[in-house]
Design an enzyme around this catalytic site. Structure first.
Site, mmCIF file in Angstrom:
data_model
loop_
_atom_site.group_PDB
_atom_site.id
_atom_site.type_symbol
_atom_site.label_atom_id
_atom_site.label_comp_id
_atom_site.label_asym_id
_atom_site.label_seq_id
_atom_site.Cartn_x
_atom_site.Cartn_y
_atom_site.Cartn_z
ATOM 1 N N HIS A 1 -13.085 9.533 -7.275
ATOM 2 C CA HIS A 1 -12.500 9.441 -8.268
ATOM 3 C C HIS A 1 -11.138 10.574 -7.968
ATOM 4 C CE1 HIS A 1 -15.071 6.951 -10.277
ATOM 5 N NE2 HIS A 1 -14.158 6.563 -11.109
ATOM 6 N N CYS B 1 0.910 -1.244 -0.021
ATOM 7 C CA CYS B 1 0.144 -0.113 0.000
ATOM 8 C C CYS B 1 0.794 1.156 -0.077
ATOM 9 C CB CYS B 1 -0.989 0.150 1.117
ATOM 10 S SG CYS B 1 -2.205 -1.332 0.916
ATOM 11 N N GLU C 1 -13.070 -0.753 3.061
ATOM 12 C CA GLU C 1 -12.088 -0.372 1.961
ATOM 13 C C GLU C 1 -11.940 -1.669 1.124
ATOM 14 O OE1 GLU C 1 -8.119 1.237 3.045
ATOM 15 O OE2 GLU C 1 -7.315 -0.726 2.709
#
Length: 149
Positions: free
Chosen positions: A75, A25, A136
């Site tokens: 986005h 990540c 998530e």
């Protein structure tokens, strides 16, 4: 009158990277987030009120969360502004990308705290934020509860 909790769910796509993290990540990647917003209050008892029987109109809650969270984060790519990712953020912005720089490491844990603060500001005085759940992935989520604060 009884206190009632109502929950509305939202979805949005957001990218992020965790600077200094020791796993995958640390790379820029994205998630299909699901946000559950739970508020608590007493249903309106005035039969002349168009919202009679409601704690809060789901549409009113949607306006708040859409404006403060979904429209902002959907986005977008989120970076901690106190890391070298700020250089990448500048480059992405220069190329027309939607980038959000935050004061924190953009983990689900920190994002859910940020979201709670944003939502609480816009709730009517008689309605309290009870909890948030930010999912998530299919199996990973962070939760915020007012009672824990």
């Amino acid at each position: 009158m009884s206190k009632i909790r109502i929950t509305k769910q939202f979805s949005f796509e957001t990218g992020h990277a965790l600077y200094g993290y020791d796993g995958k990540c640390r790379n820029v990647h994205g998630h299909s987030y699901k946000l559950s917003v739970c508020v608590i209050g007493e249903p309106i008892t005035d039969s002349d009120n168009v919202k009679f029987g409601m704690v809060i109109d789901f549409g009113d809650l949607k306006k708040i969360v859409k404006s403060e969270i979904v429209d902002q984060f959907d986005h977008a790519t989120v970076f901690n502004k106190n890391t070298p990712h700020v250089e990448l953020a500048k480059e992405l912005k220069n190329r027309g990308h939607h980038v959000i720089l935050v004061e924190y490491q953009p983990t689900s844990e920190n994002m859910v705290v940020d979201f709670a603060e944003k939502i609480k500001k816009y709730l009517p005085e008689h309605i309290k934020l009870h909890s948030l759940r930010l999912q998530e992935t299919e199996s990973s989520f962070a939760e915020w509860f007012a009672s824990d604060q």
